[in-house]
Scaffold this motif. Structure first.
Motif, PDB file in Angstrom:
ATOM      1  N   ASP A  19       0.845  -1.202   0.000  1.00 53.09           N
ATOM      2  CA  ASP A  19       0.000   0.000   0.000  1.00 53.09           C
ATOM      3  C   ASP A  19       0.885   1.259   0.000  1.00 53.09           C
ATOM      4  O   ASP A  19       0.604   2.226  -0.715  1.00 53.09           O
ATOM      5  CB  ASP A  19      -0.919  -0.005   1.226  1.00 53.09           C
ATOM      6  CG  ASP A  19      -1.812   1.210   1.243  1.00 53.09           C
ATOM      7  OD1 ASP A  19      -2.762   1.245   0.435  1.00 53.09           O
ATOM      8  OD2 ASP A  19      -1.539   2.151   2.013  1.00 53.09           O
ATOM      9  N   LEU A  20       1.955   1.219   0.781  1.00 54.58           N
ATOM     10  CA  LEU A  20       2.885   2.367   0.806  1.00 54.58           C
ATOM     11  C   LEU A  20       3.613   2.513  -0.525  1.00 54.58           C
ATOM     12  O   LEU A  20       3.819   3.626  -1.017  1.00 54.58           O
ATOM     13  CB  LEU A  20       3.902   2.196   1.945  1.00 54.58           C
ATOM     14  CG  LEU A  20       3.327   2.276   3.359  1.00 54.58           C
ATOM     15  CD1 LEU A  20       4.359   1.847   4.385  1.00 54.58           C
ATOM     16  CD2 LEU A  20       2.849   3.695   3.658  1.00 54.58           C
ATOM     17  N   ARG A  22       2.472   1.587  -3.424  1.00 53.47           N
ATOM     18  CA  ARG A  22       1.467   2.064  -4.386  1.00 53.47           C
ATOM     19  C   ARG A  22       1.338   3.587  -4.340  1.00 53.47           C
ATOM     20  O   ARG A  22       1.121   4.243  -5.351  1.00 53.47           O
ATOM     21  CB  ARG A  22       0.128   1.402  -4.026  1.00 53.47           C
ATOM     22  CG  ARG A  22      -0.966   1.578  -5.045  1.00 53.47           C
ATOM     23  CD  ARG A  22      -2.212   0.813  -4.610  1.00 53.47           C
ATOM     24  NE  ARG A  22      -2.093  -0.618  -4.815  1.00 53.47           N
ATOM     25  CZ  ARG A  22      -2.186  -1.545  -3.845  1.00 53.47           C
ATOM     26  NH1 ARG A  22      -2.383  -1.187  -2.574  1.00 53.47           N
ATOM     27  NH2 ARG A  22      -2.077  -2.815  -4.134  1.00 53.47           N
ATOM     28  N   ARG A  23       1.472   4.147  -3.144  1.00 51.54           N
ATOM     29  CA  ARG A  23       1.333   5.604  -2.974  1.00 51.54           C
ATOM     30  C   ARG A  23       2.640   6.341  -3.258  1.00 51.54           C
ATOM     31  O   ARG A  23       2.673   7.571  -3.191  1.00 51.54           O
ATOM     32  CB  ARG A  23       0.891   5.909  -1.532  1.00 51.54           C
ATOM     33  CG  ARG A  23      -0.497   5.408  -1.208  1.00 51.54           C
ATOM     34  CD  ARG A  23      -0.697   5.365   0.302  1.00 51.54           C
ATOM     35  NE  ARG A  23      -1.891   4.606   0.644  1.00 51.54           N
ATOM     36  CZ  ARG A  23      -3.111   5.118   0.689  1.00 51.54           C
ATOM     37  NH1 ARG A  23      -3.307   6.383   0.428  1.00 51.54           N
ATOM     38  NH2 ARG A  23      -4.140   4.350   1.000  1.00 51.54           N
ATOM     39  N   ASN A  24       3.714   5.586  -3.464  1.00 50.74           N
ATOM     40  CA  ASN A  24       5.029   6.195  -3.694  1.00 50.74           C
ATOM     41  C   ASN A  24       5.714   5.466  -4.848  1.00 50.74           C
ATOM     42  O   ASN A  24       6.840   4.981  -4.713  1.00 50.74           O
ATOM     43  CB  ASN A  24       5.897   6.096  -2.425  1.00 50.74           C
ATOM     44  CG  ASN A  24       5.325   6.891  -1.262  1.00 50.74           C
ATOM     45  OD1 ASN A  24       5.583   8.068  -1.127  1.00 50.74           O
ATOM     46  ND2 ASN A  24       4.526   6.230  -0.444  1.00 50.74           N
ATOM     47  N   ARG A  25       5.018   5.390  -5.970  1.00 53.83           N
ATOM     48  CA  ARG A  25       5.490   4.561  -7.072  1.00 53.83           C
ATOM     49  C   ARG A  25       6.862   4.963  -7.592  1.00 53.83           C
ATOM     50  O   ARG A  25       7.606   4.143  -8.103  1.00 53.83           O
ATOM     51  CB  ARG A  25       4.475   4.581  -8.237  1.00 53.83           C
ATOM     52  CG  ARG A  25       3.188   3.855  -7.916  1.00 53.83           C
ATOM     53  CD  ARG A  25       3.413   2.399  -7.539  1.00 53.83           C
ATOM     54  NE  ARG A  25       3.697   1.554  -8.681  1.00 53.83           N
ATOM     55  CZ  ARG A  25       2.824   0.769  -9.259  1.00 53.83           C
ATOM     56  NH1 ARG A  25       1.577   0.708  -8.814  1.00 53.83           N
ATOM     57  NH2 ARG A  25       3.166   0.032 -10.290  1.00 53.83           N
ATOM     58  N   ARG A 264       1.444   0.514   8.884  1.00 54.56           N
ATOM     59  CA  ARG A 264       2.100   1.300   7.841  1.00 54.56           C
ATOM     60  C   ARG A 264       3.067   2.329   8.438  1.00 54.56           C
ATOM     61  O   ARG A 264       3.995   2.751   7.763  1.00 54.56           O
ATOM     62  CB  ARG A 264       1.057   1.967   6.942  1.00 54.56           C
ATOM     63  CG  ARG A 264       0.346   0.931   6.056  1.00 54.56           C
ATOM     64  CD  ARG A 264      -0.747   1.534   5.234  1.00 54.56           C
ATOM     65  NE  ARG A 264      -1.802   2.099   6.071  1.00 54.56           N
ATOM     66  CZ  ARG A 264      -2.926   2.623   5.606  1.00 54.56           C
ATOM     67  NH1 ARG A 264      -3.150   2.650   4.299  1.00 54.56           N
ATOM     68  NH2 ARG A 264      -3.843   3.105   6.423  1.00 54.56           N
ATOM     69  N   GLU A 278       5.875   9.953   3.692  1.00 57.50           N
ATOM     70  CA  GLU A 278       4.452  10.168   4.013  1.00 57.50           C
ATOM     71  C   GLU A 278       3.743   8.826   4.206  1.00 57.50           C
ATOM     72  O   GLU A 278       4.060   7.858   3.515  1.00 57.50           O
ATOM     73  CB  GLU A 278       3.759  10.878   2.841  1.00 57.50           C
ATOM     74  CG  GLU A 278       4.144  12.324   2.637  1.00 57.50           C
ATOM     75  CD  GLU A 278       3.553  13.246   3.679  1.00 57.50           C
ATOM     76  OE1 GLU A 278       2.477  12.918   4.233  1.00 57.50           O
ATOM     77  OE2 GLU A 278       4.191  14.278   3.954  1.00 57.50           O
ATOM     78  N   THR A 279       2.756   8.805   5.099  1.00 57.96           N
ATOM     79  CA  THR A 279       1.822   7.671   5.138  1.00 57.96           C
ATOM     80  C   THR A 279       0.406   8.257   5.098  1.00 57.96           C
ATOM     81  O   THR A 279       0.225   9.425   5.447  1.00 57.96           O
ATOM     82  CB  THR A 279       1.951   6.814   6.424  1.00 57.96           C
ATOM     83  OG1 THR A 279       1.456   7.566   7.523  1.00 57.96           O
ATOM     84  CG2 THR A 279       3.376   6.366   6.680  1.00 57.96           C
ATOM     85  N   PRO A 280      -0.575   7.438   4.716  1.00 56.89           N
ATOM     86  CA  PRO A 280      -1.948   7.961   4.689  1.00 56.89           C
ATOM     87  C   PRO A 280      -2.618   7.910   6.057  1.00 56.89           C
ATOM     88  O   PRO A 280      -3.815   8.149   6.164  1.00 56.89           O
ATOM     89  CB  PRO A 280      -2.640   7.008   3.706  1.00 56.89           C
ATOM     90  CG  PRO A 280      -1.898   5.732   3.866  1.00 56.89           C
ATOM     91  CD  PRO A 280      -0.482   6.082   4.182  1.00 56.89           C
TER      92      PRO A 280
END
Ligand code: NDP
Ligand code: MG
Length: 384
Positions: A19-20, A22-25, A264, A278-280
């Motif tokens: 997931d991390l 995916r957000r930081n491709r 996360r 960053e994390t969501p």
């Protein structure tokens, strides 16, 4: 850009890690992803993240995996040796997130590459102990703990001399049964045990949290990762799971790491270390949480942490035996063969058989693990 391998990509830690990513491709490139039985999820992840190679632990499912990846150009392999080969591929960071001692050999293979290993697979360190920490030192590997407590301690120790540590305090949620009477525990069901109040995790670690064996394994993990001595390690029940652990220094200063109950956060800390990413996750709202409480563990209702401490003191093969017996007993509980309180009873019985000699290499750790598993199966037939 960092290259990343995830051992146990189809699990709970694997999902949080991806997931991390995916957000930081732009920050990560995936080298290898591994799973054991979940072909559909593994193939989908391999395609989504354009992995170089995917490995399915259960070799019988390799044809299915190859079919699911047809035309993608992604290499698919299967079986235990293939897991080791995948772990040996060059990757800046390897996330070790297979559950149980099954993750030991691939984790050791990653450690032997001398790069960075982000460790979630606590059972591997508990079993191999000094064999693993020696390999880390010998290969100049950076071992970063993902387990939230150990990640917290790692952060609280940064820049400090461990010689000044008075206490390292591991916090524990206490699990779903923390307020249950002793008599009721015997009737606890697998469904109740896996329903953790604060964290969403795989089935095995959820049961370990319910018995407090998770904290016992973490006690042993901490003893290896932070060599301040067994007498300086303690456990505190903290039902809110906001303070993830603490370090008290000789001058009376206590440093704690706080955060939401979301893996996360520690995973991001390891993936970006020594920087931050960053994390969501929602910011921590302490005014909303209001109260943080702490109490001493009850080792009468939950003897697992006592067994773990005794295993550290006994040394040698004790921790590997404890871990193996626990893995077999948890599996037996989850499949309805034994009751909840028999899990830790089985561990105590197997430890009481006497210990094999201290393992000096990976092969000897595996031999101890197999022998203890056989004894655990034997012991469970003896439990009324
Ligand atoms: P899961 O059960 O969710 O996932 C386990 C992973 O390991 C899956 O990818 C699974 O594959 C794979 N796997 C299972 N058996 C084997 C095997 N015999 N050989 C190779 N791979 C195998 O577990 P979690 O993600 O919850 O936990 C993983 C590790 O992280 C554990 O050691 C746990 O203690 C630790 N940990 C977990 C935390 C959490 O919040 N979940 C917190 C702190 C530590 P498949 O699904 O395809 O069968
Ligand atoms: Mg933990």
């Amino acid at each position: 850009m960092r290259s990343l391998t995830i051992l146990g990509a189809t699990g709970s830690i694997g999902a949080s890690t991806l997931d991390l990513v995916r957000r930081n491709r732009d920050a990560f490139r995936i080298v290898a992803l591994t799973g054991h039985s979940n072909v559909v999820a593994l193939a989908a992840l391999a395609r989504e993240f354009a992995a170089e190679i995917v490995v399915i632990g259960d070799e019988a499912r390799l044809p299915e995996l190859r079919e699911a990846l047809a035309g993608s150009g992604i290499v698919a392999t299967g079986g235990a040796p293939a897991l080791i080969e995948a772990a040996q591929r060059p990757a800046d960071v390897t996330v070790a997130a297979i559950v149980g001692c099954a993750g030991l050999a691939p984790t050791m293979a990653a450690i032997e590459q001398g790069r960075t290993v982000a460790l979630a697979n606590k059972e591997a360190l508990v079993s191999a102990g000094a064999v693993m920490t020696r390999a880390v030192a010998q290969h100049g590997t950076t071992l970063l703990p993902i387990d939230s407590e150990h990640n917290a301690i790692f952060q609280c120790l940064a820049g400090n001399d461990p010689a000044h540590v008075r206490w390292i305090t591991l916090t524990a949620s206490g699990g779903p049964f923390r307020d249950w009477e002793f008599g009721r525990l015997a009737k606890a069901t697998p469904a109740e045990a896996v329903r953790h109040p604060n964290w969403s995790m795989g089935a095995k670690i959820s049961v370990d949290s319910a018995t407090m064996m998770n904290k016992g394994l973490e006690f042993i993990e901490a003893w290896h990762l932070f060599p301040v001595g067994v007498e300086r390690l303690r456990i505190l029940v903290h039902p809110q799971s906001i303070v993830h652990s603490m370090v008290e220094y000789r001058d009376g200063s206590t440093l704690a790491q706080l955060g939401p109950s979301d893996m996360r956060v520690p995973i991001a800390s390891a993936l970006a270390w020594p920087a931050r990413m960053e994390t969501p996750c929602e910011p921590l709202d302490l005014a909303e949480i209001g109260t943080l409480t702490f109490r001493r563990p009850d080792e009468v209702r939950f003897p697992a942490t006592r067994l773990a401490r005794e295993a550290v003191v006994a040394g040698g093969a004790a921790a590997a035996v404890l871990n193996a017996a626990n893995e077999i007993a948890v599996a037996a509980f989850l499949s309805g063969q034994i009751g909840f309180t028999q899990i830790v009873q089985c561990c105590e019985d197997v430890l009481a058989y006497g210990l094999p000699s201290s393992p000096q290499c990976l092969e000897e750790v595996v031999a101890v693990d197999l022998e203890a598993r056989a004894r655990a199966r034997e012991a469970m037939e003896l439990v009324p």
